[in-house]
Design a protein around this motif. Sequence first.
Motif: not given
Length: 114
Positions: A29-32, A82-88, A93-95
């Motif tokens: 996640i940090m890499g993404l 904004v999109i990056g914050f939402a996907t993170t 949550v999936v993690l």
Amino acid sequence: MEIIYAVAVGILAGSGVWLLLRPRTFQLIMGLSLLGYAVNLFIFGMGRLAVGKAPIIDSQLGADPARYADPVPQALVLTAIVIGFATTALFLVVLLGSRGLTGTDHVDGEEPDQ
């Protein structure tokens, strides 16, 4: 200034790719995130690196358009943040759900043999 900017984008992209190849999901996640920041900086740099220039052309002044910054990359980067914050948030949550189901945070769901 362009050299510093290019080095910063390169370091962010390289660090992001290195973290994407790690076995833990938090590192993934940090890499993404780092890769997303590198892409955002790259897109922002496409709008010309200029300090103190107006972002919108005033047609009444009849000025040269080369003296102005391009507002489109700025809008694209703002949307990407904004999109990056939402996907993170979704990835986190999936993690947490995956860790609760499998009991480990490895990408493949299994602890390595030691």
